[in-house]
Design a protein around this motif. Structure first.
Motif, short mmCIF file in Angstrom:
data_model
loop_
_atom_site.label_atom_id
_atom_site.label_comp_id
_atom_site.label_asym_id
_atom_site.label_seq_id
_atom_site.Cartn_x
_atom_site.Cartn_y
_atom_site.Cartn_z
N ASP A 124 10.97 3.16 6.62
CA ASP A 124 11.75 2.79 7.91
C ASP A 124 10.67 2.93 9.02
OD1 ASP A 124 13.93 2.37 9.49
OD2 ASP A 124 14.04 4.33 9.87
N ILE A 125 9.80 4.10 8.89
CA ILE A 125 8.88 4.21 9.91
C ILE A 125 7.62 3.10 9.98
CG2 ILE A 125 6.78 5.64 10.18
CD1 ILE A 125 8.31 8.25 9.52
N LEU A 126 7.47 2.52 8.68
CA LEU A 126 6.53 1.56 8.68
C LEU A 126 7.12 0.34 9.41
CD1 LEU A 126 4.97 1.83 5.25
CD2 LEU A 126 3.75 2.02 7.23
N VAL A 127 8.48 0.23 9.13
CA VAL A 127 9.14 -0.94 9.77
C VAL A 127 9.38 -1.15 11.36
CG1 VAL A 127 11.14 -2.32 9.61
CG2 VAL A 127 10.01 -1.93 7.44
N ARG A 128 10.00 0.12 11.54
CA ARG A 128 10.41 0.43 13.05
C ARG A 128 9.35 1.22 13.74
NH1 ARG A 128 16.24 2.58 13.77
NH2 ARG A 128 15.07 4.54 13.28
N ILE A 142 6.94 4.90 14.18
CA ILE A 142 7.32 6.22 14.16
C ILE A 142 7.62 6.53 15.60
CG2 ILE A 142 4.87 7.01 14.93
CD1 ILE A 142 5.25 9.57 12.79
N ALA A 143 7.31 5.85 16.43
CA ALA A 143 7.75 6.31 17.88
C ALA A 143 9.24 6.17 17.90
CB ALA A 143 7.21 5.65 18.91
N SER A 144 10.19 5.27 17.30
CA SER A 144 11.33 4.90 17.27
C SER A 144 12.22 6.13 16.59
CB SER A 144 11.87 3.68 16.34
OG SER A 144 11.74 3.88 14.98
N HIS A 145 11.44 7.16 15.98
CA HIS A 145 12.10 8.21 15.36
C HIS A 145 12.02 9.48 16.27
CE1 HIS A 145 13.67 6.77 11.63
NE2 HIS A 145 12.54 5.93 11.73
N ALA A 146 10.88 9.56 17.26
CA ALA A 146 10.42 10.65 17.94
C ALA A 146 11.58 11.04 19.20
CB ALA A 146 9.43 10.32 19.03
N ARG A 147 11.69 12.37 19.19
CA ARG A 147 12.69 12.73 20.26
C ARG A 147 12.29 12.80 21.38
NH1 ARG A 147 11.77 17.81 17.03
NH2 ARG A 147 12.83 17.36 14.96
N PRO A 148 13.08 12.13 22.46
CA PRO A 148 12.87 12.06 23.84
C PRO A 148 12.40 13.40 24.42
CG PRO A 148 15.14 11.54 23.59
CD PRO A 148 14.62 12.02 22.02
N MET A 173 0.80 -1.24 -0.05
CA MET A 173 -0.28 -0.01 0.04
C MET A 173 0.94 1.29 0.09
SD MET A 173 -3.16 -1.06 2.36
CE MET A 173 -3.27 0.34 3.51
N TYR A 174 1.99 1.31 0.67
CA TYR A 174 3.06 2.40 0.73
C TYR A 174 3.28 2.65 -0.75
CZ TYR A 174 6.50 5.50 2.11
OH TYR A 174 7.52 6.65 2.38
N VAL A 175 3.86 1.68 -1.28
CA VAL A 175 4.46 1.86 -2.73
C VAL A 175 3.35 2.46 -3.70
CG1 VAL A 175 5.41 0.63 -4.87
CG2 VAL A 175 6.24 0.15 -2.34
N ASP A 176 2.03 1.90 -3.43
CA ASP A 176 0.99 2.78 -4.07
C ASP A 176 0.80 3.86 -4.08
OD1 ASP A 176 0.48 0.25 -5.47
OD2 ASP A 176 -1.26 -0.25 -4.19
N ALA A 177 0.78 4.27 -2.52
CA ALA A 177 0.68 5.69 -2.25
C ALA A 177 1.70 6.61 -2.62
CB ALA A 177 0.52 5.82 -0.86
N GLU A 178 2.67 5.95 -2.78
CA GLU A 178 3.93 6.80 -3.13
C GLU A 178 3.79 7.25 -4.86
OE1 GLU A 178 7.84 8.64 -3.80
OE2 GLU A 178 6.46 8.36 -2.07
N SER A 179 3.23 6.23 -5.65
CA SER A 179 3.20 6.45 -7.12
C SER A 179 1.88 7.45 -7.27
CB SER A 179 2.69 4.86 -7.51
OG SER A 179 3.84 4.11 -7.35
N VAL A 180 0.83 7.07 -6.31
CA VAL A 180 -0.14 8.16 -6.68
C VAL A 180 0.23 9.66 -6.00
CG1 VAL A 180 -2.49 9.00 -5.52
CG2 VAL A 180 -2.09 6.54 -6.11
#
Length: 82
Positions: free
Chosen positions: A70-74, A76-82, A1-8
């Motif tokens: 990366d957000i989908l795999v890991r 979004i919380a893993s990228h959030a600043r503490p 779905m992410y790849v489809d969204a990127e294409s759209v």
């Protein structure tokens, strides 16, 4: 779905912004619209997205695509600043 969204997104970007402006101006306008949308989200419901607007909209298309994957795999919380 992410790849489809990127294409759209890429297809909409090309047709929506159309003629008249340079590709750089078109990209800036497109990304600014996305940035404004993310900033307008209610912070209590979307705290990570609102806090990470700059990271989510930075870089070129390939960089944003890889960041999104990366957000989908890991998560979004893993990228959030503490």
């Amino acid at each position: 779905m992410y790849v489809d969204a990127e294409s759209v997104e890429r297809a909409m970007y090309g047709t929506k912004l159309g003629e008249g402006a340079s590709p750089e101006e078109q990209l800036h306008t497109f990304i600014s619209g996305i940035r404004d949308y993310y900033k307008a989200l209610p912070q209590d419901r979307f705290p990570h997205i609102v806090a990470m607007v700059d990271e989510l909209t930075a870089g070129g298309g390939d960089e944003r695509f890889e960041f999104g994957l990366d957000i989908l795999v890991r998560g979004i919380a893993s990228h959030a600043r503490p």
